[in-house]
Design a protein around this motif. Structure first.
Motif, PDB file in Angstrom:
ATOM      1  N   ALA A 170      47.844  43.571  34.118  1.00  0.00           N
ATOM      2  CA  ALA A 170      46.652  44.389  33.953  1.00  0.00           C
ATOM      3  C   ALA A 170      45.514  43.640  33.689  1.00  0.00           C
ATOM      4  CB  ALA A 170      46.966  45.403  32.844  1.00  0.00           C
TER       5      ALA A 170
ATOM      6  N   GLY B  17      45.055  43.892  37.557  1.00  0.00           N
ATOM      7  CA  GLY B  17      43.925  44.543  37.205  1.00  0.00           C
ATOM      8  C   GLY B  17      42.934  44.404  38.218  1.00  0.00           C
ATOM      9  N   ARG B  18      41.651  44.038  37.956  1.00  0.00           N
ATOM     10  CA  ARG B  18      40.428  43.904  38.509  1.00  0.00           C
ATOM     11  C   ARG B  18      40.533  43.331  40.097  1.00  0.00           C
ATOM     12  NH1 ARG B  18      35.584  40.469  37.507  1.00  0.00           N
ATOM     13  NH2 ARG B  18      33.752  41.411  38.649  1.00  0.00           N
TER      14      ARG B  18
END
Length: 161
Positions: A75, A99-100
């Motif tokens: 994450a 995540g991103r």
């Protein structure tokens, strides 16, 4: 989130991987996985020329992350990629909880270029990552790098005509 110099540095690496893939006769895509501390954990490029169309670098990153990282670490990580994830890769990203995502060129840009060049559509719809993974944190495109990705894609399709 605004695109930082660090983001651009990692995206440049992705574009280098895309160029490497193209030079090897493959589709020009490259990706890098960076952990929350900023360390590069995994890098890859497209490897679909052998006939397995699932050998996208973003999919390989998801597999690697699932096997080697905790959910919390996934994450906190960022996936950088030369082109926005396809639906298959976006789903893998969402399922493993990465995540991103930061990309140099969007799926919409790629689809526009392909139409411009008269390339038939792919067998899978090009959808934004956020339509596949509604809660995804996504940034891009990055104009200067999108132009480089466009050039690589143009070279790819110039070879097949």
């Amino acid at each position: 989130m605004p695109i930082s110099e660090t983001d651009v540095r990692h995206l440049r690496r992705c574009v280098q991987f895309a160029a490497e893939a193209l030079a090897d006769g493959d589709e020009p895509f490259g990706s890098v996985l960076v952990d929350g501390a900023g360390d590069v954990l995994f890098e890859d490029r497209n490897r679909v020329k052998g006939g397995d169309q699932t050998r996208h670098p973003e999919f390989e990153i998801a597999r690697w992350a699932a096997a080697n990282m905790s959910l919390a670490d996934r994450a906190a990580a960022t996936v950088y990629t030369s082109g926005e994830h396809c639906p298959m890769c976006a789903a893998a990203h969402g399922w493993v909880g990465l995540g991103r995502i930061v990309y140099a060129a969007s799926s919409a840009q790629l689809q526009g270029w392909l139409r411009e060049w008269g390339v038939p559509p792919a067998p899978v719809a090009a959808l934004p990552v956020t339509e596949i993974v509604p809660g995804a944190r996504v940034d891009g495109p990055v104009d200067e790098l999108a132009a480089e990705v466009r050039s690589l894609q143009r070279q790819r399709f110039a070879r097949t005509r």
